[in-house]
Design a protein around this motif. Structure first.
Motif, mmCIF file in Angstrom:
data_model
loop_
_atom_site.group_PDB
_atom_site.id
_atom_site.type_symbol
_atom_site.label_atom_id
_atom_site.label_comp_id
_atom_site.label_asym_id
_atom_site.label_seq_id
_atom_site.Cartn_x
_atom_site.Cartn_y
_atom_site.Cartn_z
ATOM 1 N N UNK A 72 0.833 -1.203 0.000
ATOM 2 C CA UNK A 72 0.000 0.000 0.000
ATOM 3 C C UNK A 72 0.863 1.247 0.000
ATOM 4 N N UNK A 73 0.432 2.227 -0.756
ATOM 5 C CA UNK A 73 1.018 3.565 -0.720
ATOM 6 C C UNK A 73 -0.067 4.527 -0.266
ATOM 7 N N UNK A 74 0.257 5.333 0.751
ATOM 8 C CA UNK A 74 -0.727 6.249 1.325
ATOM 9 C C UNK A 74 -0.277 7.679 1.097
ATOM 10 N N UNK A 75 -1.206 8.506 0.635
ATOM 11 C CA UNK A 75 -0.968 9.940 0.459
ATOM 12 C C UNK A 75 -2.072 10.693 1.186
ATOM 13 N N UNK A 76 -1.740 11.808 1.847
ATOM 14 C CA UNK A 76 -2.757 12.522 2.612
ATOM 15 C C UNK A 76 -3.614 13.414 1.731
ATOM 16 N N UNK A 77 -4.833 13.690 2.195
ATOM 17 C CA UNK A 77 -5.712 14.694 1.615
ATOM 18 C C UNK A 77 -5.829 15.803 2.655
ATOM 19 N N UNK A 78 -5.259 16.966 2.353
ATOM 20 C CA UNK A 78 -5.183 18.052 3.327
ATOM 21 C C UNK A 78 -6.374 18.991 3.163
ATOM 22 N N UNK A 79 -6.875 19.479 4.291
ATOM 23 C CA UNK A 79 -7.962 20.446 4.238
ATOM 24 C C UNK A 79 -7.401 21.854 4.110
ATOM 25 N N UNK A 80 -8.279 22.856 4.175
ATOM 26 C CA UNK A 80 -7.850 24.241 3.969
ATOM 27 C C UNK A 80 -6.859 24.697 5.027
ATOM 28 N N UNK A 81 -6.935 24.114 6.236
ATOM 29 C CA UNK A 81 -6.029 24.509 7.314
ATOM 30 C C UNK A 81 -4.718 23.739 7.278
ATOM 31 N N UNK A 82 -4.545 22.833 6.311
ATOM 32 C CA UNK A 82 -3.317 22.062 6.226
ATOM 33 C C UNK A 82 -3.327 20.800 7.064
ATOM 34 N N UNK A 83 -4.447 20.483 7.713
ATOM 35 C CA UNK A 83 -4.557 19.266 8.512
ATOM 36 C C UNK A 83 -4.989 18.102 7.625
ATOM 37 N N UNK A 84 -4.751 16.881 8.117
ATOM 38 C CA UNK A 84 -5.109 15.689 7.359
ATOM 39 C C UNK A 84 -6.616 15.495 7.430
ATOM 40 N N UNK A 85 -7.303 15.715 6.317
ATOM 41 C CA UNK A 85 -8.741 15.525 6.262
ATOM 42 C C UNK A 85 -9.138 14.177 5.704
ATOM 43 N N UNK A 86 -8.179 13.410 5.234
ATOM 44 C CA UNK A 86 -8.437 12.094 4.670
ATOM 45 C C UNK A 86 -7.159 11.561 4.054
ATOM 46 N N UNK A 87 -7.269 10.451 3.359
ATOM 47 C CA UNK A 87 -6.089 9.870 2.737
ATOM 48 C C UNK A 87 -6.495 9.027 1.539
ATOM 49 N N UNK A 88 -5.532 8.849 0.637
ATOM 50 C CA UNK A 88 -5.712 8.034 -0.563
ATOM 51 C C UNK A 88 -4.846 6.796 -0.417
ATOM 52 N N UNK A 89 -5.427 5.640 -0.640
ATOM 53 C CA UNK A 89 -4.705 4.372 -0.590
ATOM 54 C C UNK A 89 -4.623 3.778 -1.990
ATOM 55 N N UNK A 90 -3.408 3.452 -2.422
ATOM 56 C CA UNK A 90 -3.190 2.740 -3.679
ATOM 57 C C UNK A 90 -2.625 1.367 -3.328
ATOM 58 N N UNK A 91 -3.353 0.320 -3.691
ATOM 59 C CA UNK A 91 -3.033 -1.042 -3.283
ATOM 60 C C UNK A 91 -2.558 -1.867 -4.473
ATOM 61 N N UNK A 92 -1.664 -2.792 -4.176
ATOM 62 C CA UNK A 92 -1.145 -3.703 -5.199
ATOM 63 C C UNK A 92 -0.958 -5.078 -4.583
#
Length: 619
Positions: A233-253
């Motif tokens: 798995x590779x994980x990348x964050x989804x940042x909100x307007x304040x720069x905090x982690x509002x979610x994440x994207x998972x790419x699986x293989x």
């Protein structure tokens, strides 16, 4: 109350009021008259009774007609207008107020009708725009769905709580679950019910740490299992307007097959190397004996030849048997990644404090030591060791120290207490622990061997200080991309509006400027005289597509010239010959710039100057 009832009530009240007033005036006048005047008035009433009867009969009718006109002109018209206005804004926007009643109310009705017409027109415009926006949104949704379906990787997008917001068909097929293996993929489902929670939380902690350090690429990698599958798995964050982690994207293989192939290959090599050693030794001994004693008789030579033949057959049979063997057991995979040793220390501090209740303090500066490790497995292994230290010696505080030793990085755990004997540490190294809720069993020794590391303990018996040293090979620094300039809005990595634009053609004069794509560029040179041999030393450019400045799509290259940079030019752009040493030449850079600016309109300040240099180097 109905209008007719209101009218009758008002008529009765007004008639009674008039009669009462007339009676009161009559009584007052009667009392004010003298006796002769009263006799004269009485005589007049007796002589003309019909006249007074007519007056008494028509006065109520006159009052009723007056009251009816007033009621119809004001209260009744206002009530009807209120009902029609309510009809317009609740049921039928096309209905209009009937112009009736007094002139003031008719004027008000006309204004209400004008307002209703304007409101209806605006409402139709809003509905038309909403319809266009919905249609455009539906197109983008369909395009996004088409793009997601074509991705070769399995992709999931989750919010900060782990709820799945988006997934593609490959992710659904890869993570298809049943009652025994976990919940299936679905919108709103928790990713923690599908994949092991521990490595996901660990990866989020690593990303949060990198964000705190302002890393331009705050991503994390980990390996997990599901239903017998091994997933990378590779994980990348989804940042909100304040720069905090509002979610994440998972790419699986799914790497089960590749790891299985590698494991089988390693097993075969190990089996061959161990099984063939004896046969090769016998063959070598027989061959050396025959070479050292060339005078031996034929019978002895035949015996040694037979030994070589038998051992060769054994070798052939062993090779055949080994190739035919299969194994379903897979060795635990270890996928290593580059990370700072200080990040590993930070992860250990959090794991010790959260999992063991042991206070961990880091002493010394965060030296930029790089490691190539499976951080999750290493943290789990050292947490197991620290847990045994805490349960055996009652330790509740530990100090973490980092240091470099040539090609190695040394991590030291220090605590107060009785000495830790090497034999006890050796026993701990061989005790298995579980990596992840559904992961494989491993031992500290296996983790150390896979990382090429060593561990030993050292005790100061006088001061009752224990030191547990972990030595790991030093890794190479992680290559990070240069940080992007701060932007006031979210970076633009896509633009679906481009689907509806025609391709770039030579007939650009038939297109509006907003439909064109641009490359805004600038060049720095060794001087101001291209005809006298001055050359380009730098090219910078940025693209504008669909009216948007794509700050992430930039071109910035230094160019090594064949002549020195003039002093007056260096004072302008600040580029020295030392900065240009080892940089690519214009023959290498210009084709790259051509591909970057292909099919776009070039924009520059004093464009003729820049274009002249480009034209001279065009060939």
């Amino acid at each position: 109350m109905r209008a007719s009832t209101k009218f009758a009530l008002w008529l009765a009240l007004l008639t009674g009021f008039v009669i009462a007033v007339v009676a009161a005036v009559g009584v007052a006048l009667w009392l004010d008259l003298s006796a002769p005047q009263r006799d004269a008035l009485r005589s007049m009433l007796q002589e003309r009774p019909a006249l007074f009867a007519v007056i008494a009969f028509f006065v109520p009718f006159a009052l009723g007609a007056l009251l009816q006109w007033w009621f119809a002109a004001y209260p009744k018209a206002a009530t009807r207008m209120a009902e029609e206005v309510r009809l317009i804004h609740t049921v039928n926007p096309e209905h209009r107020v009937t112009l009736a009643g007094a002139s003031e109310l008719r004027q008000l009705g006309g204004e209400i009708n004008s307002f209703a017409a304007a409101h209806q027109a605006l409402r139709q415009q809003v509905e038309a725009r909403i319809g266009e926006a919905n249609a455009h949104l539906e197109q983008e949704k369909n395009r996004l769905a088409a793009l997601m379906s074509e991705l070769a990787q399995s992709v999931l997008v989750c919010n900060s709580e782990g709820r799945i917001l988006l997934y593609n068909a490959r992710a659904s097929a890869l993570l298809e679950g049943d009652a025994a293996n976990g919940a299936p993929v679905g919108l709103g489902r928790s990713i923690f019910g599908i994949l092991d929670k521990s490595p996901i939380v660990h990866a989020l902690d690593k990303i949060a740490r990198r964000i705190e350090q302002h890393s331009p690429q705050p991503v994390a990698h980990f390996v997990t299992t599901r239903a017998g599958q091994l997933l990378r798995a590779q994980m990348a964050p989804v940042l909100d307007a304040a720069g905090a982690i509002g979610g994440f994207v998972l790419m699986l293989e799914d790497i089960t097959r590749s790891v299985e192939i590698n494991s089988r290959r390693d097993f075969l090599l190990q089996q061959l190397s161990e099984g063939l050693r004896a046969s090769l030794a016998n063959i070598r001994a027989a061959a050396e004996t025959m070479a050292q004693h060339p005078e031996m008789d034929a019978a002895q030579r035949e015996r040694f030849t037979e030994v070589i033949r038998v051992e060769a057959e054994k070798l052939s049979q062993r090779l055949h048997d080994t190739l035919d063997q299969t194994t379903d057991s897979l060795r635990a995979p270890w996928l290593l990644e580059e990370m700072l040793a200080s990040d590993l220390v930070f992860a250990l501090q959090r794991s010790f404090e959260a999992g063991l209740g042991v206070t961990a303090r880091h002493e010394g500066a965060d030296a930029p030591f790089w490691l190539s490790v499976d951080s999750y497995a290493m943290v789990q292994a050292l947490t197991q060791v620290m847990g045994r230290v805490a349960s055996t010696f009652g330790t509740r505080a530990v100090v973490l120290q980092l240091g470099g030793d040539g090609r190695f990085v040394r991590l030291t755990l220090c605590w107060q207490g009785p000495p830790l004997e090497p034999g006890l540490l050796h026993d701990w190294e061989s005790q298995p622990f579980t990596v992840g809720a559904a992961g494989h069993a491993a031992t500290l020794k296996e983790v150390l061997d896979q990382h090429g590391g060593e561990m030993w303990c050292q005790a100061d018996r006088a001061a009752l200080v224990n030191r547990l040293h972990l030595q790991l090979p030093m890794g190479r620094p992680e290559r990070l991309a240069p940080p992007s300039p701060a932007a006031s809005s979210r970076p633009v990595y896509y633009d679906f509006d481009l689907f509806s634009q025609p391709g770039q053609t030579p007939e650009l004069d038939q297109r509006t400027l907003s439909e064109l794509s641009y490359t805004v560029f600038d060049s720095e040179t060794t001087g101001l005289s291209p005809s006298e041999g001055d050359e380009i030393v730098s090219i910078g450019a940025v693209r504008i597509v669909n009216g948007r400045l794509l700050e992430q799509e930039c071109f910035d290259r230094l160019v090594q010239p064949r002549r020195a940079v003039r002093k007056e030019a260096q004072e302008v752009h600040g580029i020295s010959m030392q900065m240009l040493a080892g940089q690519p030449t214009i023959e290498e850079v210009l084709p790259l710039f051509h591909r970057f600016a292909e099919d776009t309109v070039l924009i520059a300040h004093n464009a003729s100057f820049d274009m002249r240099f480009l034209q001279l180097a065009q060939a």
